[in-house]
Design a protein around this motif. Structure first.
Motif, PDB file in Angstrom:
ATOM      1  N   THR A 168       0.816  -1.206   0.000  1.00 27.44           N
ATOM      2  CA  THR A 168       0.000   0.000   0.000  1.00 27.44           C
ATOM      3  C   THR A 168       0.850   1.257   0.000  1.00 27.44           C
ATOM      4  O   THR A 168       1.898   1.335   0.654  1.00 27.44           O
ATOM      5  N   ARG A 169       0.381   2.218  -0.763  1.00 20.56           N
ATOM      6  CA  ARG A 169       0.950   3.565  -0.709  1.00 20.56           C
ATOM      7  C   ARG A 169      -0.184   4.588  -0.536  1.00 20.56           C
ATOM      8  O   ARG A 169      -0.043   5.757  -0.904  1.00 20.56           O
ATOM      9  N   THR A 223      -1.983   8.155 -10.682  1.00 19.16           N
ATOM     10  CA  THR A 223      -1.868   7.464 -11.968  1.00 19.16           C
ATOM     11  C   THR A 223      -0.877   6.307 -11.869  1.00 19.16           C
ATOM     12  O   THR A 223      -1.097   5.232 -12.425  1.00 19.16           O
ATOM     13  N   THR A 224       0.213   6.517 -11.142  1.00 23.38           N
ATOM     14  CA  THR A 224       1.191   5.448 -10.954  1.00 23.38           C
ATOM     15  C   THR A 224       0.596   4.278 -10.177  1.00 23.38           C
ATOM     16  O   THR A 224       0.862   3.115 -10.481  1.00 23.38           O
ATOM     17  N   LEU A 225      -0.206   4.575  -9.180  1.00 19.85           N
ATOM     18  CA  LEU A 225      -0.750   3.531  -8.318  1.00 19.85           C
ATOM     19  C   LEU A 225      -1.966   2.827  -8.920  1.00 19.85           C
ATOM     20  O   LEU A 225      -2.284   1.708  -8.516  1.00 19.85           O
ATOM     21  N   LYS A 226      -2.631   3.483  -9.874  1.00 18.48           N
ATOM     22  CA  LYS A 226      -3.877   2.936 -10.405  1.00 18.48           C
ATOM     23  C   LYS A 226      -3.646   1.574 -11.062  1.00 18.48           C
ATOM     24  O   LYS A 226      -2.797   1.420 -11.931  1.00 18.48           O
ATOM     25  N   ALA A 248       1.522  -7.923  -5.036  1.00 20.38           N
ATOM     26  CA  ALA A 248       1.764  -7.088  -3.862  1.00 20.38           C
ATOM     27  C   ALA A 248       2.764  -5.999  -4.241  1.00 20.38           C
ATOM     28  O   ALA A 248       2.382  -4.884  -4.550  1.00 20.38           O
ATOM     29  N   TYR A 249       4.074  -6.309  -4.229  1.00 19.41           N
ATOM     30  CA  TYR A 249       5.033  -5.260  -4.561  1.00 19.41           C
ATOM     31  C   TYR A 249       5.284  -5.234  -6.066  1.00 19.41           C
ATOM     32  O   TYR A 249       5.405  -6.269  -6.724  1.00 19.41           O
ATOM     33  N   ASN A 250       5.370  -4.007  -6.605  1.00 19.12           N
ATOM     34  CA  ASN A 250       5.735  -3.781  -7.998  1.00 19.12           C
ATOM     35  C   ASN A 250       6.737  -2.635  -8.048  1.00 19.12           C
ATOM     36  O   ASN A 250       6.661  -1.688  -7.254  1.00 19.12           O
ATOM     37  N   ARG A 251       7.643  -2.694  -9.001  1.00 21.13           N
ATOM     38  CA  ARG A 251       8.700  -1.687  -9.065  1.00 21.13           C
ATOM     39  C   ARG A 251       8.153  -0.309  -9.412  1.00 21.13           C
ATOM     40  O   ARG A 251       8.816   0.706  -9.204  1.00 21.13           O
ATOM     41  N   ASP A 252       6.924  -0.251  -9.923  1.00 16.40           N
ATOM     42  CA  ASP A 252       6.288   1.045 -10.166  1.00 16.40           C
ATOM     43  C   ASP A 252       6.319   1.927  -8.919  1.00 16.40           C
ATOM     44  O   ASP A 252       6.369   3.156  -9.018  1.00 16.40           O
ATOM     45  N   LEU A 253       6.240   1.281  -7.749  1.00 16.89           N
ATOM     46  CA  LEU A 253       6.178   2.043  -6.499  1.00 16.89           C
ATOM     47  C   LEU A 253       7.420   2.908  -6.300  1.00 16.89           C
ATOM     48  O   LEU A 253       7.372   3.920  -5.604  1.00 16.89           O
TER      49      LEU A 253
END
Length: 485
Positions: free
Chosen positions: A232-233, A307-310, A315-320
């Motif tokens: 979560t962010r 937009t990045t989180l959408k 669970a974890y993705n490097r987009d974060l």
């Protein structure tokens, strides 16, 4: 495991992922300087917990903690190359003490580590932002206390509307910023929860004590679900949304002061203005223009983050990795803008004579006359029609009397005494007559001011309590680390 004892496949795999053209693209080191101290704190708390749980020995913990102190003394710029600060610190520890340094990462992942570091650092940033809102509110309240009786024009649609007072105007922004303070405090409570101990996302078989690391790091609680904890962010969204709202509030204040400056109603201090490179007579409200622009940057940061989180899968993705800088940029820019707005508001000079002259422009007391007639039993809509007709003729007593004959069928003095009408036409008396709760009358402004001052003091105490809690946790962590020295 040493390199000599690695299998051939191990060596191939390690070399396969150790270089290549995308290494720099993957790296977050440039942005990670911000969480260098946070990562060291998280490492220390984790190692202390591992030792307390018997997962590493006291001697191993002491060795690792001494290496972390050496890394801290050398500073961020001395770290070896790495994908991120977390890996770089671990590498630096291993370089100093050998394989035992690799035990620092037992029972955790970079996923829960980075999420914890972000929250650890963001707490300080949110509290700094809260502090700037308190500074702005204090500046607005102090200036309002000097101008409870200073009449000024009030506008709707940028048209002269009704007379008000400078104190009433300034406190309108104090109350708005107070809500921004409240939103930041609310967001802080949800930032202040620890993901550490969740590992990659599925927990760990080691007997870790998540509550203990949360305590050592000053977190109020832990996030229960390990998958949610690392992925979560939403806490970033909440903080950036609160900051965007704050930036929007302050952009309105900046716009008003720019317009009032243009009208000659207020003069900004030279410290918050500049002159033209070619036109020496000009005094430009440059700092407030930049404050106004910050709202655009903040809203862009919020949009970029969302937009990045959408649509990210659990669970974890490097987009974060790309999400967090939106929060850092927003909190830095908005905090600075609010501090500048506070300074500009505190040092501005209000021209009381010019304000008084402008307060009656555009027949701004018309509503007061209509209200006066309504108080005598005339239907407000009829009174509104009558005053509107008078406004076309000159907006003085004679025009009002003529309109009364036309609309109401009788002279004005049949409804109200001339002295009362003349008082209603006076901007200062008109403002003073509106003494309902929260109104512009001096007595109402004074009451609102007292409430505002009490709220500022209460929020300052709350801020002090939160800072003290973090300081206490930092001291406790240092004490526990010292046991292994």
């Amino acid at each position: 495991m040493t390199e000599e004892s690695e299998s051939a496949s191990d060596v191939v795999r390690r070399e396969r992922f150790s270089g290549g053209p995308a290494r720099g693209f993957l790296s977050s080191m440039d942005a990670d300087a911000r969480i260098f101290a946070a990562d060291l704190a998280v490492d220390r708390a984790h190692v202390v917990m591992l030792a307390e749980q018997g997962i590493v020995t006291d001697d191993e913990a002491a060795t690792i903690l001494a290496a972390l102190e050496s890394v801290e003394d050398a500073g961020f710029d001395a770290l070896p190359d790495g994908e991120d600060v977390h890996a770089a610190i671990e590498t630096a520890v291993i370089e100093r003490v050998g394989d035992v340094g690799g035990k620092m990462h037992t029972a955790r992942s970079r996923n829960d580590e980075v999420a914890t570091c972000i929250r650890y650092r963001l707490r300080e940033d949110v509290l700094d932002a809260v502090e700037t809102t308190l500074g702005l509110r204090e500046a607005l309240a102090e200036t309002a206390s000097d101008h409870t009786e200073t009449v000024m024009p009030g506008y709707t649609h940028l048209q002269p509307a009704q007379p008000t007072t400078v104190g009433h105007y300034l406190l309108s922004y104090e109350q708005a910023v107070a809500r921004d303070t409240e939103r930041l405090f609310d967001a802080y409570e949800r930032v202040n929860r620890s993901p550490l101990g969740s590992a990659a996302f599925a927990g760990t078989p080691f007997d870790v004590d998540r509550e203990r690391t949360a305590e050592l790091l000053g977190f109020e609680s832990v996030l229960d679900n390990s998958m949610d904890a690392v992925s979560t962010r939403d806490f970033l969204v909440e903080v950036v949304a609160a900051l965007s709202n704050l930036a929007t509030t302050v952009s309105g204040l900046a716009e008003d002061l720019i317009i009032f400056s243009n009208k000659g109603l207020v003069e900004l201090s030279d410290d918050y203005a500049s002159t033209s490179s070619i036109m020496p007579q000009k005094k430009n409200p440059d700092t407030l223009e930049l404050v106004r622009a910050t709202a655009g940057d903040a809203s862009a940061g919020l949009n970029g983050l969302l937009t990045t989180l959408k649509g990210l899968p659990r669970a974890y993705n490097r987009d974060l990795q790309k999400a967090t800088p939106h929060a850092w940029d927003t909190v830095d820019e908005v905090t600075e803008a609010v501090a500048v707005a506070a300074g500009a508001a505190a040092t501005a000079t209000w021209d009381e004579a010019a304000l008084a002259d402008a307060a009656g422009e555009g027949f701004s007391t018309a509503t007061g006359v209509a209200d006066l007639l309504a108080m005598q039993g005339v239907p407000f809509r009829k009174a509104h029609e009558m005053v509107a007709e008078a406004a076309e003729e000159g907006a003085d007593y004679s025009a009002l009397d003529s309109a009364a004959e036309s609309v109401l069928g009788d002279s004005l003095d049949a409804y109200v005494e001339r002295a009362a009408v003349e008082a209603a036409l006076d901007p200062e008396k008109s403002a003073a007559s509106r003494d309902s709760v929260g109104g512009p009358a001096p007595e109402s402004v004074s009451e609102t001011l007292s409430v505002a001052e009490a709220a500022i003091a209460a929020d300052a105490d709350a801020l002090g309590d939160e800072r003290a809690a973090l300081d206490s946790a930092a001291e406790q962590l240092q004490t526990e680390v010292s046991r292994f020295a």
